[in-house]
Scaffold this active site. Sequence first.
Site, PDB file in Angstrom:
ATOM      1  N   TYR A 159      14.991  29.728   9.038  1.00 24.60           N
ATOM      2  CA  TYR A 159      13.714  30.337   9.409  1.00 24.60           C
ATOM      3  C   TYR A 159      13.516  30.345  10.920  1.00 24.60           C
ATOM      4  O   TYR A 159      13.862  29.392  11.615  1.00 24.60           O
ATOM      5  CB  TYR A 159      12.546  29.546   8.797  1.00 24.60           C
ATOM      6  CG  TYR A 159      12.320  29.796   7.330  1.00 24.60           C
ATOM      7  CD1 TYR A 159      12.030  31.067   6.858  1.00 24.60           C
ATOM      8  CD2 TYR A 159      12.370  28.749   6.427  1.00 24.60           C
ATOM      9  CE1 TYR A 159      11.801  31.286   5.502  1.00 24.60           C
ATOM     10  CE2 TYR A 159      12.134  28.956   5.072  1.00 24.60           C
ATOM     11  CZ  TYR A 159      11.851  30.225   4.625  1.00 24.60           C
ATOM     12  OH  TYR A 159      11.620  30.437   3.285  1.00 24.60           O
TER      13      TYR A 159
ATOM     14  N   LYS B  32       0.852  -1.206   0.000  1.00 26.05           N
ATOM     15  CA  LYS B  32       0.000   0.000   0.000  1.00 26.05           C
ATOM     16  C   LYS B  32       0.880   1.246   0.000  1.00 26.05           C
ATOM     17  O   LYS B  32       2.087   1.159   0.279  1.00 26.05           O
ATOM     18  CB  LYS B  32      -0.912  -0.031   1.225  1.00 26.05           C
ATOM     19  CG  LYS B  32      -0.162  -0.040   2.560  1.00 26.05           C
ATOM     20  CD  LYS B  32      -1.062  -0.471   3.718  1.00 26.05           C
ATOM     21  CE  LYS B  32      -0.285  -0.425   5.032  1.00 26.05           C
ATOM     22  NZ  LYS B  32      -1.024  -1.085   6.130  1.00 26.05           N
TER      23      LYS B  32
HETATM   24  C1  PLP Z   1      -0.260  -2.010   6.830  1.00 29.97           C
HETATM   25  C2  PLP Z   1      -0.863  -3.335   7.218  1.00 29.97           C
HETATM   26  C3  PLP Z   1      -0.066  -4.482   7.325  1.00 29.97           C
HETATM   27  C4  PLP Z   1       1.449  -4.448   7.228  1.00 29.97           C
HETATM   28  O1  PLP Z   1       1.942  -3.951   8.454  1.00 29.97           O
HETATM   29  P1  PLP Z   1       3.514  -3.716   8.706  1.00 29.97           P
HETATM   30  O2  PLP Z   1       3.571  -3.283  10.127  1.00 29.97           O
HETATM   31  O3  PLP Z   1       3.927  -2.661   7.754  1.00 29.97           O
HETATM   32  O4  PLP Z   1       4.188  -5.011   8.449  1.00 29.97           O
HETATM   33  C5  PLP Z   1      -0.699  -5.691   7.556  1.00 29.97           C
HETATM   34  N1  PLP Z   1      -2.049  -5.749   7.722  1.00 29.97           N
HETATM   35  C6  PLP Z   1      -2.831  -4.666   7.661  1.00 29.97           C
HETATM   36  C7  PLP Z   1      -4.295  -4.792   7.874  1.00 29.97           C
HETATM   37  C8  PLP Z   1      -2.271  -3.400   7.427  1.00 29.97           C
HETATM   38  O5  PLP Z   1      -3.044  -2.323   7.389  1.00 29.97           O
END
Ligand code: PLP
Length: 361
Positions: A253, A41
């Site tokens: 800044y 994702k």
């Molecule tokens: C993002 C996610 C993962 C992966 O988690 P990591 O901590 O990045 O390994 C697995 N399951 C779900 C439902 C997620 O949202």
Amino acid sequence: MAPGEEGCAGGYLTIDLAALVANWRLMAARAAPAECAAVVKADAYGLGIEPVVGALSEAGARTFFVALFDEAKRVCAVAPQAVVYVLNGLPKGAADLFVQHGIRPVLGSPEEVAEWAAEANAFPAAVHVDTGMNRLGLAPAEALAFAQARPFVPALLISHLACADEPDHPLNARQLADFRALAARLPHVPASIANSAATLLGGDYRFDLCRPGIGLYGSNPIPGGPNEMRAVVKLDARVVQVRHARAGERVGYGAAQSLSRDTRLAILSLGYADGIIRAGGSRDGRPGARVMMGNTPCPIIGRISMDLIAVDATDADAARGSLATVIGPDFGVDDLAAAAGTIGYEILTSLGRRYRRTYLA
Ligand SMILES: *Cc1c(COP(=O)(O)O)cnc(C)c1O
């Protein structure tokens, strides 16, 4: 840096696909005999869905998780044979679209389950049950009702751990027990609860399928312990100029940081618009992140600007056109995250669009 357009970039992001694949293989070994999927994702945590999915499917990954439908289409374009799940569920009225594209929603509410049952009963989908996050997933009573009514047989049953990065947290054991009890009511349905941290823990967390994300990209899934993952990301930035400032003068800044000594400053050509988040800067009394120039750590001085960062290069060999390593072996994604008061996930998914990107096979 050679002349030409390449030499005009502000930052150079190098993504080591061989390290990515090694990390997936390590996860797959821990997951065995369960299948090891990959969570890609948010553009594969900022590293690029297409090259990441290409490398992982070539290495044998068959199942991918994304957050959104558009991301799923990108996965399918690279890996047409892959099984792709959309974690954020079924948008209203989209069942047909998912079916047409062969993309599987992870149904996370009674409304989504009902819509799928009515529109796409015969097509594969996952069902998400909540065991303690209160984010997505059927609540315990709704999950029991689903298991009883069984309007369709899900292709996968998932839940998600709230505290997997803290292996001793008592919520882990409770979520595991609740999930196992529910999975027992749907005997022939494959089950999955493990993210990266839980995949590394192995054992009872594995079920039939593991879903690692962050560890594949090199960040430590279990902070505080040694990092078993190989670094995947290296980020170098170009020095646009070197300048001198006197003790007592202020930098950047808000004039937030005053110099305690006469200082040679190197100005780097990247900033918070590139994902080097502003909270990683320094101010009087609070150090920020550092970068490496050669073997010399150079602290960031003052606030991070949109496109520029000043570092103290007094002890380093810095010249116009030379490179500073912002993320690398001596100061990794998790170090930068810690200096900015955040987590590796946020650093990776914030990595900017305007780097020159190189993928090492
Ligand atoms: C993002 C996610 C993962 C992966 O988690 P990591 O901590 O990045 O390994 C697995 N399951 C779900 C439902 C997620 O949202």
